[in-house]
Design a protein around this motif. Structure first.
Motif, PDB file in Angstrom:
ATOM      1  N   LEU A   1      36.061  86.592 -18.437  1.00  0.00           N
ATOM      2  CA  LEU A   1      34.614  86.421 -18.483  1.00  0.00           C
ATOM      3  C   LEU A   1      34.195  85.722 -17.193  1.00  0.00           C
ATOM      4  O   LEU A   1      34.685  84.625 -16.889  1.00  0.00           O
ATOM      5  CB  LEU A   1      34.197  85.588 -19.699  1.00  0.00           C
ATOM      6  N   VAL A   2      33.328  86.362 -16.415  1.00  0.00           N
ATOM      7  CA  VAL A   2      32.967  85.833 -15.094  1.00  0.00           C
ATOM      8  C   VAL A   2      31.855  84.819 -15.253  1.00  0.00           C
ATOM      9  O   VAL A   2      30.694  85.162 -15.489  1.00  0.00           O
ATOM     10  CB  VAL A   2      32.547  86.959 -14.144  1.00  0.00           C
ATOM     11  N   ASP A   3      32.213  83.549 -15.130  1.00  0.00           N
ATOM     12  CA  ASP A   3      31.270  82.443 -15.217  1.00  0.00           C
ATOM     13  C   ASP A   3      31.671  81.432 -14.154  1.00  0.00           C
ATOM     14  O   ASP A   3      32.468  81.755 -13.270  1.00  0.00           O
ATOM     15  CB  ASP A   3      31.296  81.843 -16.631  1.00  0.00           C
ATOM     16  N   ASN A   4      31.175  80.237 -14.237  1.00  0.00           N
ATOM     17  CA  ASN A   4      31.464  79.219 -13.229  1.00  0.00           C
ATOM     18  C   ASN A   4      32.053  77.972 -13.896  1.00  0.00           C
ATOM     19  O   ASN A   4      31.305  77.114 -14.367  1.00  0.00           O
ATOM     20  CB  ASN A   4      30.173  78.864 -12.485  1.00  0.00           C
ATOM     21  N   PRO A   5      33.407  77.866 -13.995  1.00  0.00           N
ATOM     22  CA  PRO A   5      34.386  78.805 -13.456  1.00  0.00           C
ATOM     23  C   PRO A   5      34.597  80.008 -14.371  1.00  0.00           C
ATOM     24  O   PRO A   5      34.148  79.997 -15.522  1.00  0.00           O
ATOM     25  CB  PRO A   5      35.652  77.956 -13.390  1.00  0.00           C
ATOM     26  N   PRO A   6      35.328  81.025 -13.871  1.00  0.00           N
ATOM     27  CA  PRO A   6      35.695  82.154 -14.738  1.00  0.00           C
ATOM     28  C   PRO A   6      36.587  81.674 -15.882  1.00  0.00           C
ATOM     29  O   PRO A   6      37.303  80.671 -15.759  1.00  0.00           O
ATOM     30  CB  PRO A   6      36.458  83.096 -13.800  1.00  0.00           C
TER      31      PRO A   6
END
Length: 563
Positions: A95-100
């Motif tokens: 899941l690409v988020d911050n961070p992944p």
């Protein structure tokens, strides 16, 4: 010829027209025996897609941070991926988020958060999308992360990711969006295209515009477009910028979707680029080592009326089973989704109205992002799944006909001489009807039962994991390709299956959709056919390989001949 089966052990005699083939059946977990079709002659089965994200431990939640109403950067959303990062034979989830965030799958629908031990936890940046591919042919899938003022290359070192961006020559982009790995020059190593969106800085540029009913995020045409970049892989050691090689100076910019596709093995793949409210691009090798943009000439750049459309996600697939790849592009509300039927010789006809994906439909005024062709019931006809969600968080007050959170679309292919799509969303009886801020979408088979499962990002909530539990499906065959002269994953291979007097064609690729990457395995639904006569694999290297009467109802490993 050697055939090695995991469980039970069995040796089969297979023939090939060119050379010996070694292949392995993997992960056969279906409840029925191979060759036994459960599709009834009385009609198509009722699809059963069940959201099992929370029950399986997929507990991450996305949040849209910052001021409200949201601006164009806040509304762009996030991507996701299916990949087998630890090579245990079962798909994992990124899941690409911050961070992944990375979850390990065990093949039963259970997910363990392994972000802390995978090397991803220390990454910081405005990450948005991803591409997955084996950049050094070491059998470990690597990851590229795109983002606003970002761009990271993460090399997979036996299940732990290391940021190798600097040593591999990868630089951060102004606003990186869609990304795709493909072997453009057929040297056996994957190259990388990264699309860029628009020139925008929320600290200095205008954030909100008057929609006529109130202030909301400005559209993409308020900002100058950015163009993509192309990185050529130098022998699995580093990348070098080669934008001119792909002809990127002649593209429209404002990219949100991209997908490579090989027309003829041994030749450079073509690249379809979806641009937001700007003409679409189709980049084709001109025979001189560079590409020309034939978007206008091919018929995919504009609508039939000659207007631009808001190109979001994009995907290739042979929806009419004529063995030619067709193209789907997801679009903005009150614009028809674009379905381009391949007429041959890179000429496409807009088939949106005839095929039933144009206005009026139940899905508009929804805003379509992630999209994927996939055969949900293995009847041999590709269906469509589309993730939807508006870009304006206050649209409910600005326009009473629509909403910020929207349902995922299931479009079922009716098949036949003139195939059309029938919308099931809102009345599908599945968990796809749950409303979310849909963005990224990926397709993969998490339990290796041949029934494709669907992952959808909710950019302001929990992801949707639609496990395919459809009871009556057709027979199937899955291939996991292993390149020798070609790139390790066989990306770009063209696979044709002959069964029951019919033919089907699929392409080995993980890219497409929106900011996401899907399962690279090649899966064929063959309907009521109880056996497969032969499978022909045309590798990117130009090698043609044939498998005679392979077993069905399972995945097999196919290794490219070395000579």
């Amino acid at each position: 010829m050697n055939v090695r089966l995991w469980k039970p052990r069995l040796v089969l005699g297979l023939a090939t027209a060119l050379t010996s083939i070694v292949f392995t059946t993997v992960g056969c977990r279906a409840g029925r025996s191979a060759g036994e079709s459960t599709a009834a002659a009385s009609g198509p089965p009722a699809l059963k897609l069940v959201d099992e994200a929370r029950a399986g431990g997929l507990d991450h939640r996305f949040r849209i941070a910052g001021k409200r109403p949201i601006d164009i950067l806040q509304g762009i959303g996030n991507g996701c991926a299916f990949l087998d990062f630890d090579n245990d034979g079962y798909l994992d989830i990124l899941l690409v988020d911050n961070p992944p965030v990375l979850y390990r799958g065990d093949g039963t629908g259970k997910w363990a958060n392994v972000t802390q031990t995978s090397g991803l936890v220390g990454l910081r940046g405005r990450f948005l999308g991803c591409a997955v591919g084996d950049i050094d042919n070491d059998n470990d899938p690597d990851i590229y992360l795109s983002g606003w003022r970002e761009g990271r290359l993460l090399r997979n070192d036996h299940g732990r990711f290391v940021d190798v961006s600097r040593e591999w020559g990868i630089t951060r982009q102004p606003w990186g969006t869609a990304a795709s790995f493909a072997d453009f020059d057929n040297d056996g190593f994957l190259d990388l295209f990264v699309g860029n969106y628009v020139r925008f800085d929320p600290a200095t540029d205008r954030r909100l515009c008057d929609s006529g009913a109130g202030m909301s995020g400005c559209g993409p045409t308020w900002y100058p477009p950015e163009r993509g970049v192309f990185h050529r892989n130098l022998g699995g050691k580093r990348f070098v910028r080669a934008d001119d090689r792909l002809g990127l100076g002649a593209t429209s910019g404002g990219t949100l979707g991209c997908a490579f596709l090989t027309r003829e093995p041994g030749t450079a793949p073509i690249l379809a680029i979806a641009n937001d409210e700007r003409p679409g691009d189709l980049l084709v090798d001109n025979g001189a080592g560079t590409c020309g943009n034939i978007g206008m000439a091919s018929g995919i750049a504009l609508t039939p009326e000659g207007a631009v459309y808001g190109g979001m996600g994009v995907d290739w697939g042979d929806f009419d089973n004529d063995l030619d790849p067709d193209l789907f592009v997801a679009t903005f509300q009150n614009e028809m989704n674009q379905l381009f039927r391949n007429e041959g010789e890179l000429v496409f006809r807009n088939d949106s109205a005839r095929a039933g994906v144009a206005l009026p439909t139940p899905h508009k005024p929804q805003v379509a992002f992630g999209c994927r062709f996939t055969d949900l019931d293995n009847d041999g006809w590709l269906d469509l799944v589309i993730a939807n969600g508006h870009i304006r968080d206050n649209v409910d007050r600005l326009d009473p006909t629509t909403s910020f959170r929207q349902s995922t679309e299931i479009l079922r292919n009716t098949g036949g001489p003139v195939p059309t799509f029938r919308y099931l969303s809102g009345n599908s009886g599945t968990d796809a009807d749950r409303r979310l801020v849909g963005r990224g979408l990926a397709v993969g088979d998490i339990d290796n039962d041949g029934r494709p499962d669907v992952l959808v990002v909710d950019s302001d909530g929990a992801p949707l994991l639609l496990r395919n539990r459809t009871d009556r499906t057709g027979n199937w065959l899955g291939l996991r390709l292993r390149g020798v002269r070609s790139n390790r994953d066989g990306v770009g291979a063209v696979v044709t299956v002959h069964a029951g007097g019919k033919q089907w064609r699929r392409w080995c690729r993980a890219d497409g959709s929106y900011l996401s990457a899907s399962d690279p395995r090649v899966v064929f639904g063959v309907g009521s056919a109880t056996s497969v006569d032969r499978v022909v694999v045309a590798w990117p290297s130009g090698v043609r390989q044939e498998l005679k009467t392979p077993p069905i109802g399972r995945y097999i490993d196919v290794v490219e001949p070395s000579e």
